[in-house]
Structure formats: structure tokens, C-alpha cells
Design a protein around this motif. Structure first.
Motif, PDB file in Angstrom:
ATOM      1  N   PHE A 109      42.821  31.965-112.356  1.00 47.78           N
ATOM      2  CA  PHE A 109      42.188  30.678-112.103  1.00 47.78           C
ATOM      3  C   PHE A 109      42.027  29.907-113.407  1.00 47.78           C
ATOM      4  O   PHE A 109      41.487  30.422-114.383  1.00 47.78           O
ATOM      5  CB  PHE A 109      40.818  30.882-111.446  1.00 47.78           C
ATOM      6  N   HIS A 110      42.504  28.652-113.409  1.00 44.33           N
ATOM      7  CA  HIS A 110      42.395  27.791-114.588  1.00 44.33           C
ATOM      8  C   HIS A 110      41.615  26.519-114.225  1.00 44.33           C
ATOM      9  O   HIS A 110      42.160  25.639-113.551  1.00 44.33           O
ATOM     10  CB  HIS A 110      43.784  27.393-115.113  1.00 44.33           C
ATOM     11  N   PRO A 111      40.354  26.395-114.649  1.00 42.81           N
ATOM     12  CA  PRO A 111      39.627  25.144-114.428  1.00 42.81           C
ATOM     13  C   PRO A 111      39.705  24.244-115.665  1.00 42.81           C
ATOM     14  O   PRO A 111      39.356  24.661-116.766  1.00 42.81           O
ATOM     15  CB  PRO A 111      38.191  25.633-114.193  1.00 42.81           C
ATOM     16  N   TRP A 112      40.165  23.029-115.485  1.00 47.44           N
ATOM     17  CA  TRP A 112      40.255  22.053-116.575  1.00 47.44           C
ATOM     18  C   TRP A 112      39.357  20.855-116.247  1.00 47.44           C
ATOM     19  O   TRP A 112      39.823  19.759-115.970  1.00 47.44           O
ATOM     20  CB  TRP A 112      41.709  21.618-116.774  1.00 47.44           C
ATOM     21  N   THR A 113      38.068  21.111-116.279  1.00 41.42           N
ATOM     22  CA  THR A 113      37.088  20.078-115.896  1.00 41.42           C
ATOM     23  C   THR A 113      35.921  20.037-116.881  1.00 41.42           C
ATOM     24  O   THR A 113      34.797  19.725-116.501  1.00 41.42           O
ATOM     25  CB  THR A 113      36.554  20.365-114.480  1.00 41.42           C
ATOM     26  N   GLU A 114      36.192  20.344-118.157  1.00 43.64           N
ATOM     27  CA  GLU A 114      35.107  20.566-119.114  1.00 43.64           C
ATOM     28  C   GLU A 114      34.142  19.387-119.263  1.00 43.64           C
ATOM     29  O   GLU A 114      32.939  19.576-119.374  1.00 43.64           O
ATOM     30  CB  GLU A 114      35.690  20.903-120.502  1.00 43.64           C
ATOM     31  N   ARG A 115      34.625  18.164-119.260  1.00 41.47           N
ATOM     32  CA  ARG A 115      33.766  17.018-119.578  1.00 41.47           C
ATOM     33  C   ARG A 115      33.169  16.332-118.356  1.00 41.47           C
ATOM     34  O   ARG A 115      32.387  15.394-118.495  1.00 41.47           O
ATOM     35  CB  ARG A 115      34.543  15.997-120.395  1.00 41.47           C
ATOM     36  N   LEU A 116      33.537  16.784-117.182  1.00 39.54           N
ATOM     37  CA  LEU A 116      33.143  16.089-115.960  1.00 39.54           C
ATOM     38  C   LEU A 116      31.794  16.586-115.437  1.00 39.54           C
ATOM     39  O   LEU A 116      31.531  17.790-115.380  1.00 39.54           O
ATOM     40  CB  LEU A 116      34.210  16.304-114.876  1.00 39.54           C
ATOM     41  N   GLU A 117      30.941  15.620-115.048  1.00 39.63           N
ATOM     42  CA  GLU A 117      29.688  15.913-114.360  1.00 39.63           C
ATOM     43  C   GLU A 117      29.651  15.092-113.078  1.00 39.63           C
ATOM     44  O   GLU A 117      30.129  13.956-113.042  1.00 39.63           O
ATOM     45  CB  GLU A 117      28.465  15.566-115.217  1.00 39.63           C
ATOM     46  N   VAL A 118      29.081  15.675-112.004  1.00 38.89           N
ATOM     47  CA  VAL A 118      28.953  14.940-110.748  1.00 38.89           C
ATOM     48  C   VAL A 118      27.512  15.006-110.274  1.00 38.89           C
ATOM     49  O   VAL A 118      26.784  15.969-110.549  1.00 38.89           O
ATOM     50  CB  VAL A 118      29.899  15.498-109.661  1.00 38.89           C
ATOM     51  N   PHE A 119      27.112  13.953-109.554  1.00 37.84           N
ATOM     52  CA  PHE A 119      25.770  13.908-108.983  1.00 37.84           C
ATOM     53  C   PHE A 119      25.844  14.587-107.619  1.00 37.84           C
ATOM     54  O   PHE A 119      26.443  14.063-106.682  1.00 37.84           O
ATOM     55  CB  PHE A 119      25.309  12.455-108.840  1.00 37.84           C
ATOM     56  N   SER A 120      25.243  15.771-107.530  1.00 44.50           N
ATOM     57  CA  SER A 120      25.468  16.607-106.358  1.00 44.50           C
ATOM     58  C   SER A 120      24.232  17.417-106.003  1.00 44.50           C
ATOM     59  O   SER A 120      23.330  17.621-106.831  1.00 44.50           O
ATOM     60  CB  SER A 120      26.640  17.557-106.626  1.00 44.50           C
ATOM     61  N   ASP A 121      24.218  17.894-104.766  1.00 41.86           N
ATOM     62  CA  ASP A 121      23.258  18.918-104.382  1.00 41.86           C
ATOM     63  C   ASP A 121      23.468  20.125-105.306  1.00 41.86           C
ATOM     64  O   ASP A 121      24.607  20.421-105.686  1.00 41.86           O
ATOM     65  CB  ASP A 121      23.503  19.320-102.921  1.00 41.86           C
ATOM     66  N   PRO A 122      22.381  20.822-105.682  1.00 43.46           N
ATOM     67  CA  PRO A 122      22.527  21.959-106.606  1.00 43.46           C
ATOM     68  C   PRO A 122      23.445  23.067-106.116  1.00 43.46           C
ATOM     69  O   PRO A 122      23.803  23.954-106.896  1.00 43.46           O
ATOM     70  CB  PRO A 122      21.084  22.465-106.752  1.00 43.46           C
ATOM     71  N   HIS A 123      23.849  23.041-104.834  1.00 40.62           N
ATOM     72  CA  HIS A 123      24.717  24.090-104.305  1.00 40.62           C
ATOM     73  C   HIS A 123      26.202  23.764-104.478  1.00 40.62           C
ATOM     74  O   HIS A 123      27.046  24.253-103.716  1.00 40.62           O
ATOM     75  CB  HIS A 123      24.411  24.326-102.828  1.00 40.62           C
ATOM     76  N   LEU A 124      26.535  22.959-105.485  1.00 42.30           N
ATOM     77  CA  LEU A 124      27.946  22.624-105.713  1.00 42.30           C
ATOM     78  C   LEU A 124      28.785  23.878-105.947  1.00 42.30           C
ATOM     79  O   LEU A 124      29.935  23.952-105.500  1.00 42.30           O
ATOM     80  CB  LEU A 124      28.070  21.680-106.913  1.00 42.30           C
ATOM     81  N   SER A 125      28.234  24.864-106.626  1.00 42.36           N
ATOM     82  CA  SER A 125      28.995  26.089-106.873  1.00 42.36           C
ATOM     83  C   SER A 125      29.343  26.803-105.571  1.00 42.36           C
ATOM     84  O   SER A 125      30.362  27.496-105.480  1.00 42.36           O
ATOM     85  CB  SER A 125      28.212  27.041-107.794  1.00 42.36           C
ATOM     86  N   THR A 126      28.508  26.625-104.530  1.00 40.21           N
ATOM     87  CA  THR A 126      28.806  27.215-103.223  1.00 40.21           C
ATOM     88  C   THR A 126      30.039  26.552-102.612  1.00 40.21           C
ATOM     89  O   THR A 126      30.851  27.214-101.951  1.00 40.21           O
ATOM     90  CB  THR A 126      27.605  27.058-102.269  1.00 40.21           C
ATOM     91  N   VAL A 127      30.198  25.259-102.826  1.00 40.92           N
ATOM     92  CA  VAL A 127      31.397  24.547-102.370  1.00 40.92           C
ATOM     93  C   VAL A 127      32.639  25.174-103.007  1.00 40.92           C
ATOM     94  O   VAL A 127      33.613  25.519-102.324  1.00 40.92           O
ATOM     95  CB  VAL A 127      31.319  23.055-102.726  1.00 40.92           C
ATOM     96  N   PHE A 128      32.595  25.322-104.333  1.00 41.77           N
ATOM     97  CA  PHE A 128      33.735  25.897-105.047  1.00 41.77           C
ATOM     98  C   PHE A 128      33.962  27.348-104.635  1.00 41.77           C
ATOM     99  O   PHE A 128      35.104  27.806-104.550  1.00 41.77           O
ATOM    100  CB  PHE A 128      33.509  25.797-106.549  1.00 41.77           C
ATOM    101  N   TYR A 129      32.876  28.067-104.379  1.00 43.92           N
ATOM    102  CA  TYR A 129      32.999  29.471-103.972  1.00 43.92           C
ATOM    103  C   TYR A 129      33.840  29.598-102.709  1.00 43.92           C
ATOM    104  O   TYR A 129      34.759  30.427-102.633  1.00 43.92           O
ATOM    105  CB  TYR A 129      31.619  30.084-103.746  1.00 43.92           C
ATOM    106  N   HIS A 130      33.535  28.795-101.697  1.00 42.56           N
ATOM    107  CA  HIS A 130      34.244  28.921-100.429  1.00 42.56           C
ATOM    108  C   HIS A 130      35.714  28.522-100.564  1.00 42.56           C
ATOM    109  O   HIS A 130      36.594  29.156 -99.969  1.00 42.56           O
ATOM    110  CB  HIS A 130      33.558  28.080 -99.362  1.00 42.56           C
TER     111      HIS A 130
END
Length: 286
Positions: free
Chosen positions: A167-188
Motif C-alpha cells: 500500500f502506497h499513500p501519497w496524501t501527506e499534505r492533505l487535510e479534510v473536514f470530516s467525522d473523526p471516523h475517517l479512518s474507518t472509511v479507509f479501513y473498509h
């Protein structure tokens, strides 16, 4: 005039869309029953940019406050009840798994083994539903915040057995206004992509700026998703590839984000998370 309100000096006053807002409770009003008041003030500015006055309003918001408190109390009770039910179901499933293990050790007949395997698969489905309901419980309970996307990806990957998938994530500088469960989105999304049935060996996450916002793109080099299946990917499902994507879509929708699958069957799955223009920021860009 023109003096800014200091949060330290007036902690009960806050700014909302150019207005000064405060709430106060007056216990001796309304025949001793008390009232909740919302006070707001908007500055009037003259041609020279000087504050020449203000428009002030006072509203009785007692009914709204009582309704909000009642909803919070009901939500707390429902969460408590669902937690008890999840705990009891998990305990009963543990007993069922124990009997299944003993059954496999005790019986050798193919028909019985097949029957036990069916029971175990049903029990696994119940356990997955318990896990999803546990995640769903807290969605929306905590206010949205600016979340570093790279950190959310790292948190998600830490919960997944990736095996031989890179897995290669290339999103170092990006921030989004989101519910704190954003990592759950990526998990699924990543959990589905890393499944051996997809045939993927590589997953890449990037982002691109669009005319109407920003898009986070997560794509793999697996078999992809057939066109007839795409329409139902984000509806509530019992199992298969799309399990959990319904939950991901619900989390994203809280702050106006959406998700779609745009991959080509046979060339890999490709998920695009669309972020409105006010819902993202890139370090050093603005």
C-alpha cells in the motif's frame, strides 16, 4: 468600537458567521420555571468601515434546548442498551463457537462437517454485524474536525492484515473536514481491496484538485468490480465485497462528502471520495 471580542475576557461569547452569539439560562423567569435565551448581535458598519451600531436579537430557545437534552438522553440510553445487547450476543457466540469446535473434533461424517461449517458461517455473519454496529454507534457523536488524511490511512492500515499486498499513500499534505471516523472509511475500502479474492497486489492512494473541490483516489490492480455490482456497492448488504461500504458512505455524508467506484472491470477497483471545496485544505497551497 471595532474592538475584537477576547475569548479570554468573554468566554461565553462566540462568533458565528459574522455575528456575536451567546446563550444564557435565567432561572427566575417564566414563573420560576426558567428560560434559555439565545442572544445575537450583528455590527452595522458605515461607509468608512467603522462600526456605527448593531442589530441585536433575543430569542427564547427553551423548547429547542429541552428537545436537544431529551434527544441526548434517549441516545445515551439507546447506546447503553445496544452495548448490553452486543455484549450478550458476543458471549453467546463464544459459547456457540466452542460447541462448533467440539463438534468438528467429535464427528467425522462429511454431512455433519458440512452442516457445522454452515452454522459457523452464519455465526461469523452475526459477529460481523456486531462489529459494524459497534462502529456505527459513535458516528456523528463527536463534532467533525480537520483530519490529516495520511494519518487516517496509517491508522486504517494498522488494523488490516495486508499479507503480500503493498500500500502506497501519497496524501501527506492533505487535510479534510470530516467525522473523526475517517479512518474507518479507509479501513473498509482497504480491507476489501486486500482480500485475496480481489487478486490485488498493490493499492495506491492519491488526491487531485477538481473544479468543485478535491478527490481522494484509492485504486488497486486486482480484478475490479463488474458494472452490474457497482450500483449496489454503497447500500446496506449482508456480506460480499461491498460489506462496510454502506457504513463508509454514511460517515462521509456527514460533512457533505460522497464516494463512487470508477474502476474498469479487469483492471482493478478505483474509489473516488469527492470533497466539497470548503471541506479540504492542502498545506502550503493557500
Amino acid at each position: 468600537r471595532g474592538e475584537k471580542i477576547s475569548p479570554d475576557r468573554y468566554p461565553e461569547i462566540r462568533q458565528e458567521s459574522g455575528k456575536l452569539v451567546a446563550e444564557r439560562y435565567l432561572p427566575n423567569f417564566s414563573a420560576g420555571r426558567g428560560v434559555h435565551l439565545r442572544l445575537s448581535a450583528t455590527a452595522l458598519v458605515d461607509a468608512g468601515g467603522n462600526v456605527s451600531g448593531a442589530i441585536e436579537s433575543i430569542r427564547d430557545v427553551t423548547d429547542q434546548v429541552m428537545m436537544q437534552e431529551a434527544l441526548e438522553n434517549a441516545n445515551h440510553r439507546l447506546n447503553t442498551l445496544s452495548g448490553i445487547l452486543r455484549h450478550d450476543l458476543s458471549r453467546r457466540l463464544a459459547v456457540l463457537y466452542g460447541h462448533l469446535r467440539l463438534g468438528v473434533m467429535k464427528f467425522n461424517e462429511p454431512e455433519v462437517i458440512t452442516f457445522l461449517a454452515g452454522i459457523k458461517e452464519a455465526a461469523n455473519g452475526i459477529m460481523r454485524q456486531i462489529e459494524i454496529s459497534r462502529e456505527y454507534r459513535d458516528i456523528g457523536a463527536t463534532p467533525p474536525a480537520w483530519i490529516p488524511v495520511q494519518s487516517a490511512f496509517q491508522s486504517a492500515v494498522g488494523r488490516i492484515e495486508m499479507g503480500q499486498v503493498v500500500f502506497h499513500p501519497w496524501t501527506e499534505r492533505l487535510e479534510v473536514f470530516s467525522d473523526p471516523h475517517l479512518s474507518t472509511v479507509f479501513y473498509h475500502i482497504l480491507h476489501n481491496a486486500a482480500n485475496s479474492e480481489t487478486g490485488a497486489t498493490r493499492i495506491i492512494a492519491t488526491y487531485r484538485i477538481c473544479p468543485d473541490g478535491c478527490a481522494i483516489i484509492i485504486e488497486d490492480n486486482g480484478k475490479g468490480i463488474e458494472e452490474p455490482l457497482k450500483a449496489s456497492l454503497f447500500v446496506q448488504r449482508e456480506d460480499s465485497y461491498g460489506r462496510g461500504l454502506f457504513l463508509a458512505n454514511e460517515i462521509l455524508s456527514i460533512t457533505g462528502m460522497s464516494i463512487r467506484e470508477t474502476g474498469i472491470p479487469g483492471q482493478g477497483a478505483r474509489f473516488e471520495i469527492c470533497i466539497p471545496s470548503e471541506g479540504y485544505r492542502v498545506e502550503g497551497m493557500f
